[in-house]
Design a protein around this motif. Structure first.
Motif, PDB file in Angstrom:
ATOM      1  N   TRP A 105      63.272  28.615  -0.414  1.00 33.73           N
ATOM      2  CA  TRP A 105      62.129  27.977  -0.523  1.00 33.73           C
ATOM      3  C   TRP A 105      61.525  27.153  -1.324  1.00 33.73           C
ATOM      4  O   TRP A 105      61.461  27.191  -2.956  1.00 33.73           O
ATOM      5  N   ARG A 106      60.142  26.989  -1.509  1.00 35.26           N
ATOM      6  CA  ARG A 106      59.429  25.894  -2.181  1.00 35.26           C
ATOM      7  C   ARG A 106      58.223  26.079  -2.007  1.00 35.26           C
ATOM      8  O   ARG A 106      57.520  26.227  -0.876  1.00 35.26           O
ATOM      9  N   GLN A 107      57.109  26.604  -2.662  1.00 34.02           N
ATOM     10  CA  GLN A 107      55.536  26.304  -2.924  1.00 34.02           C
ATOM     11  C   GLN A 107      55.197  24.560  -3.701  1.00 34.02           C
ATOM     12  O   GLN A 107      55.528  24.061  -4.658  1.00 34.02           O
ATOM     13  N   ALA A 108      54.560  24.218  -3.319  1.00 32.04           N
ATOM     14  CA  ALA A 108      53.857  22.986  -3.425  1.00 32.04           C
ATOM     15  C   ALA A 108      52.133  23.424  -4.048  1.00 32.04           C
ATOM     16  O   ALA A 108      52.038  24.508  -3.900  1.00 32.04           O
ATOM     17  N   PRO A 109      51.851  22.542  -5.412  1.00 24.42           N
ATOM     18  CA  PRO A 109      50.891  23.080  -5.362  1.00 24.42           C
ATOM     19  C   PRO A 109      49.797  22.998  -4.651  1.00 24.42           C
ATOM     20  O   PRO A 109      49.365  21.866  -4.085  1.00 24.42           O
ATOM     21  N   GLY A 110      48.888  24.678  -4.771  1.00 26.14           N
ATOM     22  CA  GLY A 110      48.236  24.587  -4.273  1.00 26.14           C
ATOM     23  C   GLY A 110      48.514  24.794  -2.479  1.00 26.14           C
ATOM     24  O   GLY A 110      47.553  24.864  -2.072  1.00 26.14           O
ATOM     25  N   GLY A 111      49.582  24.853  -2.020  1.00 24.93           N
ATOM     26  CA  GLY A 111      49.835  24.919  -1.021  1.00 24.93           C
ATOM     27  C   GLY A 111      50.819  26.674  -0.704  1.00 24.93           C
ATOM     28  O   GLY A 111      51.039  27.285  -1.800  1.00 24.93           O
ATOM     29  N   MET A 112      51.100  26.384   0.349  1.00 22.00           N
ATOM     30  CA  MET A 112      51.542  27.309   1.141  1.00 22.00           C
ATOM     31  C   MET A 112      53.064  27.996   0.799  1.00 22.00           C
ATOM     32  O   MET A 112      53.654  26.783   0.706  1.00 22.00           O
ATOM     33  N   PRO A 113      53.979  29.380   0.909  1.00 23.06           N
ATOM     34  CA  PRO A 113      55.786  29.054   0.044  1.00 23.06           C
ATOM     35  C   PRO A 113      55.916  28.168   2.181  1.00 23.06           C
ATOM     36  O   PRO A 113      55.369  28.763   2.618  1.00 23.06           O
ATOM     37  N   GLU A 114      56.957  28.158   2.024  1.00 22.76           N
ATOM     38  CA  GLU A 114      57.456  27.175   2.972  1.00 22.76           C
ATOM     39  C   GLU A 114      59.605  27.769   2.859  1.00 22.76           C
ATOM     40  O   GLU A 114      59.982  26.753   2.148  1.00 22.76           O
ATOM     41  N   GLN A 115      59.626  27.994   4.190  1.00 27.71           N
ATOM     42  CA  GLN A 115      61.467  27.889   4.247  1.00 27.71           C
ATOM     43  C   GLN A 115      61.889  26.966   4.068  1.00 27.71           C
ATOM     44  O   GLN A 115      61.178  26.037   5.534  1.00 27.71           O
ATOM     45  N   LEU A 116      62.739  25.909   3.083  1.00 27.02           N
ATOM     46  CA  LEU A 116      63.225  24.880   3.231  1.00 27.02           C
ATOM     47  C   LEU A 116      64.878  25.208   4.351  1.00 27.02           C
ATOM     48  O   LEU A 116      65.166  24.394   5.098  1.00 27.02           O
ATOM     49  N   ALA A 117      65.909  25.787   4.006  1.00 28.33           N
ATOM     50  CA  ALA A 117      66.791  25.946   4.895  1.00 28.33           C
ATOM     51  C   ALA A 117      67.653  27.745   5.138  1.00 28.33           C
ATOM     52  O   ALA A 117      66.904  27.680   3.829  1.00 28.33           O
ATOM     53  N   ILE A 118      68.938  27.686   4.936  1.00 25.11           N
ATOM     54  CA  ILE A 118      69.389  28.572   5.183  1.00 25.11           C
ATOM     55  C   ILE A 118      69.992  28.348   5.326  1.00 25.11           C
ATOM     56  O   ILE A 118      71.214  27.978   5.334  1.00 25.11           O
ATOM     57  N   GLY A 119      71.299  29.271   4.249  1.00 27.41           N
ATOM     58  CA  GLY A 119      72.400  28.755   3.725  1.00 27.41           C
ATOM     59  C   GLY A 119      73.612  29.783   4.091  1.00 27.41           C
ATOM     60  O   GLY A 119      73.078  30.389   5.566  1.00 27.41           O
ATOM     61  N   ALA A 120      75.128  28.727   4.408  1.00 26.74           N
ATOM     62  CA  ALA A 120      76.203  29.546   5.666  1.00 26.74           C
ATOM     63  C   ALA A 120      76.147  31.001   4.685  1.00 26.74           C
ATOM     64  O   ALA A 120      75.991  31.584   3.922  1.00 26.74           O
ATOM     65  N   VAL A 121      77.067  31.982   5.344  1.00 35.39           N
ATOM     66  CA  VAL A 121      77.080  33.107   5.519  1.00 35.39           C
ATOM     67  C   VAL A 121      78.688  33.272   4.180  1.00 35.39           C
ATOM     68  O   VAL A 121      79.197  32.067   4.157  1.00 35.39           O
ATOM     69  N   GLY A 122      77.930  34.022   3.189  1.00 30.71           N
ATOM     70  CA  GLY A 122      78.355  33.961   1.767  1.00 30.71           C
ATOM     71  C   GLY A 122      78.512  33.137   1.312  1.00 30.71           C
ATOM     72  O   GLY A 122      78.820  32.929  -0.402  1.00 30.71           O
ATOM     73  N   ALA A 123      77.570  32.047   1.848  1.00 35.15           N
ATOM     74  CA  ALA A 123      77.690  30.740   0.702  1.00 35.15           C
ATOM     75  C   ALA A 123      76.612  31.282  -0.650  1.00 35.15           C
ATOM     76  O   ALA A 123      75.809  32.275  -0.456  1.00 35.15           O
ATOM     77  N   LEU A 124      76.717  31.135  -2.010  1.00 38.67           N
ATOM     78  CA  LEU A 124      75.821  31.440  -3.324  1.00 38.67           C
ATOM     79  C   LEU A 124      74.942  30.117  -3.337  1.00 38.67           C
ATOM     80  O   LEU A 124      74.521  30.638  -4.813  1.00 38.67           O
ATOM     81  N   GLU A 125      74.706  29.091  -2.804  1.00 37.18           N
ATOM     82  CA  GLU A 125      74.080  27.655  -3.034  1.00 37.18           C
ATOM     83  C   GLU A 125      73.545  27.388  -1.123  1.00 37.18           C
ATOM     84  O   GLU A 125      74.277  27.715  -0.044  1.00 37.18           O
TER      85      GLU A 125
END
Length: 164
Positions: A105-125
């Protein structure tokens, strides 16, 4: 008094008509509900057959909490978050208990939270796709959330980063 009675009677008639329309709509949706349930049941069967050796992958299709003996708990948030701008990766030291994947997730200045990506099952990144852009000079808050078939955790520790 007659005007009041006429208005009240018209309102009651309109309410009865609305109730009848609602009941008709529910009856008309019943075949659609049954077809959707049959399709879901088919997906469950196929998913369980294909991923019999890795059942956690079934969670990527739909919520299987109803198939389990006890409902799966919503995972806790990741305890660490590391942002590596060169590789565009958000990572954590360990996957929280009950978590099957991570969300970036990320949030830009003055923005709403935004989901960027979903990782692979079991991945730590989670790798942020190149199609996601960051405006130069803006400071972003970046974090991870854990997820499973029951839901998504709250945010983990946030990292501040100013895009070059």
């Amino acid at each position: 008094m007659a005007d009041f009675y006429t208005d009240a009677r018209a309102l009651r008639t309109a309410q009865n008509t609305a109730k009848t329309t609602l009941e008709d709509a529910r009856l008309n949706q019943e075949p659609i509900r049954k077809a959707a349930a049959a399709a879901l049941l088919n997906m469950i069967g196929v998913g369980l057959q294909v991923w019999k050796d890795t059942p956690e992958l079934v969670d990527t299709l739909f919520d299987v909490a109803l198939l389990r003996g006890a409902p799966q708990a919503i995972p806790t948030a990741p305890t660490t978050t590391t942002w590596t701008p060169a590789t565009r990766r958000l990572s954590t030291a360990a996957l929280p208990n009950d978590a099957t994947r991570l969300e970036a997730w990320r949030q830009a200045p003055g923005g709403m939270p935004e989901q960027l990506a979903i990782g692979a099952v079991g991945a730590l990144e989670v790798t942020i796709p190149g199609t996601i852009t960051f405006e130069a000079g803006h400071t972003y808050q970046l974090w991870l959330q854990a997820r499973n078939g029951s839901g998504t955790s709250g945010p983990g520790p946030k990292q501040s980063w100013t895009a070059p």
